[in-house]
Design an enzyme around this catalytic site. Sequence first.
Site, short mmCIF file in Angstrom:
data_model
loop_
_atom_site.label_atom_id
_atom_site.label_comp_id
_atom_site.label_asym_id
_atom_site.label_seq_id
_atom_site.Cartn_x
_atom_site.Cartn_y
_atom_site.Cartn_z
N LEU A 121 0.67 1.24 1.53
CA LEU A 121 0.72 0.07 0.82
C LEU A 121 -0.76 -1.02 0.88
CD1 LEU A 121 4.45 -1.36 1.10
CD2 LEU A 121 3.55 0.02 -0.72
N ASP A 122 -1.04 -1.26 -0.05
CA ASP A 122 -2.36 -2.09 -0.07
C ASP A 122 -2.26 -3.14 1.09
OD1 ASP A 122 -3.40 -0.41 -1.79
OD2 ASP A 122 -2.88 -1.83 -3.50
N ARG A 123 -3.31 -3.79 1.46
CA ARG A 123 -3.25 -4.76 2.42
C ARG A 123 -2.42 -6.09 1.82
NH1 ARG A 123 -6.71 -7.59 6.70
NH2 ARG A 123 -7.90 -5.77 6.63
N THR A 158 -0.25 -6.06 -0.26
CA THR A 158 1.21 -5.55 -0.81
C THR A 158 2.36 -5.79 0.14
OG1 THR A 158 0.27 -4.18 -2.48
CG2 THR A 158 2.53 -3.66 -1.80
N LYS A 196 -1.44 -1.20 -9.46
CA LYS A 196 -2.20 -2.25 -9.97
C LYS A 196 -3.34 -1.77 -11.17
CE LYS A 196 -2.64 -4.59 -5.53
NZ LYS A 196 -3.25 -4.41 -4.34
#
Length: 232
Positions: free
Chosen positions: A100-102, A104, A185
Amino acid sequence: YLRDGAYMTERLDKLLSDSGLYSRSEARALVRAGRVSVDGAAITAPERKFSRECDIRVDGERLNCAKYRYFMLDKPEGYVCATEDSRLPTGLGLFPVGRLDRDTTGLLLLTNDGDYAHKVISPRSKVEKCYLAETEAPVTSEDAAAFAEGLTLADGTRCLPAGLEPLDGNYCLVRVMEGKYHQVKRMLASRGKPVTRLRRLSIGALSLPPASEPGELRELDESAKNLALTQL
Ligand code: URA
């Protein structure tokens, strides 16, 4: 002798260190000190072999010696998913299942079972990952139709057909079976609806509990971890 089966036996010091709590030498010392019991009997020889299914206790406390462990983390914002950066107990060799992105939040699986991780991630397993997204502008039924068709992103990346469900306000649910870099995204941005917040709610039939808060960590039992491989 069955791999992962009830008849598999291992040295007691190995089983203790598989809990992630002790090194092999610490485990040997504990056994020799008479602090370890197996199925109710004190054992002082670290080389004695037992099955993982035995009731193994240190100072009377039951130990989880399972070879593979599965956790669900409600990932907080501001943390990156990388094994080297892990703040987790490293003794278990856990790694994140996908990323997961930072910025998210939400459901992140952690395990030391590589086959399981691969199955959860692989689009061929057709396991749906569901995200709650907040976007700069509300999504429309045209956006949903484009998602269902399979988007092509600006750089030519082709996405598998995906689900998009508008919710109240600027929220929507996104369902994808793959996990390309910044996928959700980029999909929403390609429709002119940049994401302002993103939270993963579920993987397959495994959902975060409704009241879950970022930072919460739960160990999953066999049936719970298999929910993440269950197609809806
Ligand atoms: N898609 C994204 O864009 N970011 C995530 O963290 C997960 C899916």
